[in-house]
Design a protein around this motif. Sequence first.
Motif, PDB file in Angstrom:
ATOM      1  N   ALA A  61       0.852  -1.190   0.000  1.00 50.02           N
ATOM      2  CA  ALA A  61       0.000   0.000   0.000  1.00 50.02           C
ATOM      3  C   ALA A  61       0.886   1.238   0.000  1.00 50.02           C
ATOM      4  O   ALA A  61       2.056   1.188   0.395  1.00 50.02           O
ATOM      5  N   LEU A  62       0.335   2.350  -0.433  1.00 52.76           N
ATOM      6  CA  LEU A  62       1.120   3.587  -0.452  1.00 52.76           C
ATOM      7  C   LEU A  62       1.645   3.946   0.933  1.00 52.76           C
ATOM      8  O   LEU A  62       2.744   4.485   1.075  1.00 52.76           O
ATOM      9  N   GLN A  63       0.861   3.626   1.956  1.00 51.00           N
ATOM     10  CA  GLN A  63       1.247   3.995   3.316  1.00 51.00           C
ATOM     11  C   GLN A  63       2.306   3.072   3.905  1.00 51.00           C
ATOM     12  O   GLN A  63       2.785   3.295   5.007  1.00 51.00           O
ATOM     13  N   GLY A  64       2.662   1.997   3.187  1.00 50.53           N
ATOM     14  CA  GLY A  64       3.715   1.107   3.665  1.00 50.53           C
ATOM     15  C   GLY A  64       3.293  -0.340   3.670  1.00 50.53           C
ATOM     16  O   GLY A  64       2.107  -0.669   3.604  1.00 50.53           O
ATOM     17  N   ASN A  77       3.014  11.950  -3.824  1.00 51.20           N
ATOM     18  CA  ASN A  77       3.648  13.012  -3.018  1.00 51.20           C
ATOM     19  C   ASN A  77       3.108  13.074  -1.598  1.00 51.20           C
ATOM     20  O   ASN A  77       3.848  13.317  -0.646  1.00 51.20           O
ATOM     21  N   LYS A  78       1.797  12.837  -1.427  1.00 54.95           N
ATOM     22  CA  LYS A  78       1.170  12.991  -0.108  1.00 54.95           C
ATOM     23  C   LYS A  78       1.156  11.711   0.713  1.00 54.95           C
ATOM     24  O   LYS A  78       1.248  11.754   1.948  1.00 54.95           O
ATOM     25  N   HIS A  79       1.020  10.562   0.053  1.00 48.75           N
ATOM     26  CA  HIS A  79       0.743   9.336   0.806  1.00 48.75           C
ATOM     27  C   HIS A  79       1.816   8.256   0.714  1.00 48.75           C
ATOM     28  O   HIS A  79       1.809   7.324   1.531  1.00 48.75           O
ATOM     29  N   ALA A  80       2.720   8.317  -0.255  1.00 44.03           N
ATOM     30  CA  ALA A  80       3.716   7.249  -0.402  1.00 44.03           C
ATOM     31  C   ALA A  80       4.741   7.335   0.723  1.00 44.03           C
ATOM     32  O   ALA A  80       5.465   8.326   0.859  1.00 44.03           O
ATOM     33  N   PHE A  81       4.804   6.285   1.527  1.00 49.96           N
ATOM     34  CA  PHE A  81       5.683   6.261   2.700  1.00 49.96           C
ATOM     35  C   PHE A  81       7.146   6.289   2.259  1.00 49.96           C
ATOM     36  O   PHE A  81       7.573   5.523   1.412  1.00 49.96           O
ATOM     37  N   SER A  82       7.907   7.174   2.877  1.00 51.27           N
ATOM     38  CA  SER A  82       9.309   7.350   2.493  1.00 51.27           C
ATOM     39  C   SER A  82      10.245   6.749   3.525  1.00 51.27           C
ATOM     40  O   SER A  82      10.031   6.876   4.741  1.00 51.27           O
ATOM     41  N   GLY A  83      11.290   6.115   3.031  1.00 50.40           N
ATOM     42  CA  GLY A  83      12.352   5.628   3.909  1.00 50.40           C
ATOM     43  C   GLY A  83      13.541   6.571   3.918  1.00 50.40           C
ATOM     44  O   GLY A  83      14.602   6.248   4.444  1.00 50.40           O
ATOM     45  N   GLY A  84      13.355   7.743   3.305  1.00 55.01           N
ATOM     46  CA  GLY A  84      14.430   8.729   3.258  1.00 55.01           C
ATOM     47  C   GLY A  84      14.574   9.480   4.567  1.00 55.01           C
ATOM     48  O   GLY A  84      13.748   9.349   5.483  1.00 55.01           O
ATOM     49  N   GLY A  85      15.623  10.282   4.661  1.00 55.76           N
ATOM     50  CA  GLY A  85      15.871  11.051   5.880  1.00 55.76           C
ATOM     51  C   GLY A  85      14.788  12.084   6.125  1.00 55.76           C
ATOM     52  O   GLY A  85      14.142  12.575   5.194  1.00 55.76           O
ATOM     53  N   VAL A 127      11.840  -0.059   3.467  1.00 52.90           N
ATOM     54  CA  VAL A 127      10.518   0.473   3.832  1.00 52.90           C
ATOM     55  C   VAL A 127      10.050   1.577   2.895  1.00 52.90           C
ATOM     56  O   VAL A 127       8.929   2.062   3.023  1.00 52.90           O
ATOM     57  N   ASP A 128      10.898   1.970   1.952  1.00 51.63           N
ATOM     58  CA  ASP A 128      10.572   3.085   1.069  1.00 51.63           C
ATOM     59  C   ASP A 128       9.634   2.635  -0.051  1.00 51.63           C
ATOM     60  O   ASP A 128      10.017   1.857  -0.931  1.00 51.63           O
ATOM     61  N   VAL A 129       8.401   3.119  -0.028  1.00 51.24           N
ATOM     62  CA  VAL A 129       7.391   2.685  -0.994  1.00 51.24           C
ATOM     63  C   VAL A 129       7.691   3.153  -2.418  1.00 51.24           C
ATOM     64  O   VAL A 129       7.558   2.365  -3.357  1.00 51.24           O
ATOM     65  N   PRO A 130       8.098   4.408  -2.647  1.00 51.42           N
ATOM     66  CA  PRO A 130       8.404   4.805  -4.025  1.00 51.42           C
ATOM     67  C   PRO A 130       9.453   3.920  -4.678  1.00 51.42           C
ATOM     68  O   PRO A 130       9.318   3.515  -5.841  1.00 51.42           O
ATOM     69  N   TYR A 131      10.508   3.565  -3.927  1.00 50.08           N
ATOM     70  CA  TYR A 131      11.531   2.687  -4.498  1.00 50.08           C
ATOM     71  C   TYR A 131      10.967   1.289  -4.757  1.00 50.08           C
ATOM     72  O   TYR A 131      11.260   0.665  -5.793  1.00 50.08           O
ATOM     73  N   GLN A 132      10.151   0.793  -3.836  1.00 51.51           N
ATOM     74  CA  GLN A 132       9.565  -0.534  -4.024  1.00 51.51           C
ATOM     75  C   GLN A 132       8.654  -0.564  -5.253  1.00 51.51           C
ATOM     76  O   GLN A 132       8.633  -1.542  -6.000  1.00 51.51           O
ATOM     77  N   TYR A 133       7.900   0.503  -5.481  1.00 52.32           N
ATOM     78  CA  TYR A 133       7.062   0.565  -6.679  1.00 52.32           C
ATOM     79  C   TYR A 133       7.920   0.559  -7.944  1.00 52.32           C
ATOM     80  O   TYR A 133       7.551  -0.053  -8.954  1.00 52.32           O
TER      81      TYR A 133
END
Length: 434
Positions: free
Chosen positions: A289-292, A320-328, A343-349
């Motif tokens: 899911a976008l949230q993780g 931009n609003k909902h994709a969970f980020s594993g970045g700093g 845990v970074d959703v954009p990278y996983q997608y």
Amino acid sequence: MSEQPQEPIQSTEQQQEKKEQIVTPWDVDAGDDGVDYGKLINQFGSQAISEDLLERIERVTKKPVHHFLKRGIFFSHRDMHKLLDYYEQGKPFYLYTGRGPSSESMHLGHLIPFMFTKYLQDVFDVPLVVQMTDDEKFLWKKLELEEAHRLTYENAKDIIACGFDMSKTFIFSNLDYMGHLYRTVLEIEKSVTCSQVKGVFGFEDSDNIGKFSFPAIQAAPSFYTSFPHIFPETAEDKKKQKKTKRKNDIMCLIPCAIDQDPYFRVTRDVAPKLGFQKPALIHSKFFPALQGANKKMSSSSDTSSIFLTDTPKQIKDKINKHAFSGGGATKEDQEKYGANLAVDVPYQYLQFFLEDDVQLEDIREKYSTGKMLTGQVKGALIDLLQKMVAEHQERRKKITDEQVKEFLSVRKLSFTMPTKKEVVPSATTEAKKE
């Protein structure tokens, strides 16, 4: 021998008490760390997909393996080696996958099995059956029967838009096709007890009786007798059946998400009793899911995923609003520590949909070491998904109601029965020798 393990699917409350991950055909809840797929392989009793198996698929098909396989997105299997033996020996097999139509629009996660099945159909050149379980959605959800049936035809357009060959593909609604399916369903139902179904699925006496019988309906397409218009029996076949009961030389390969495996453990358990080959399976990981990964993607939640009807603006806003980020948390932290890709959703997608291995590796290296910021990764994903979804929408627009009816019509399929294959070593194997 029964498939092992045949553990009951525990209730959410029972599994939460033990702090264990929940993976059933209806619930996926893995806690903050996401699904432990190694543990799931041990729990379900399947096999991990090895490098040797990937090399063998390349040798047999003479084509590169799909990036879903290279990246471990399809990670587990049952009897893939036996299926490849069949193919090499010139024995027939077919593909079977499905969709439970519960919403007007499918989301990106729903596309995963169909994208992979399209690859399998192309490289093996085999027929495909797609079961639309409108009956299941009626039994499990607050959905009227006619609405579930209507959604079958709507979702079929998204499936067809993946590019399947109509001459080799049969999509069917359980509500429409049950008369043809019923003989095989009955054989399965007679061979499976209520205690077995309770043990595997955790059904209770308060559940409606339709739930108890549904596993037999999902199992039936695994056996070729469910499709006499695709695999007609010849006079010679009928003579053989007097001695062996079945032709017993047609296998089925089922690409599916790992949560569907309990249905096919029951199927594989009953197959020898009925004189059928056990279906082979190849399992995918879950699309997050976008949230993780610890959140369940839902067709009823507009913000949990990207839908195939979303506009470019909706796609951009959701990521931009909902994709969970594993970045700093700050630019400085990201540049100093890099991103947690696990845990970074954009990278996983991007792992799912960016086919270019070199580009993905470049993003992985830069993002994990702080040379790339979260906004840049999200931007790359937005560009990719906007293009991908727009192209899908364009293909879907061109699909007519007449084409949908043709895909769902009971008809002969046009495919060539296989012959014994001459298998050459793969490039990977040759490189290892050198």
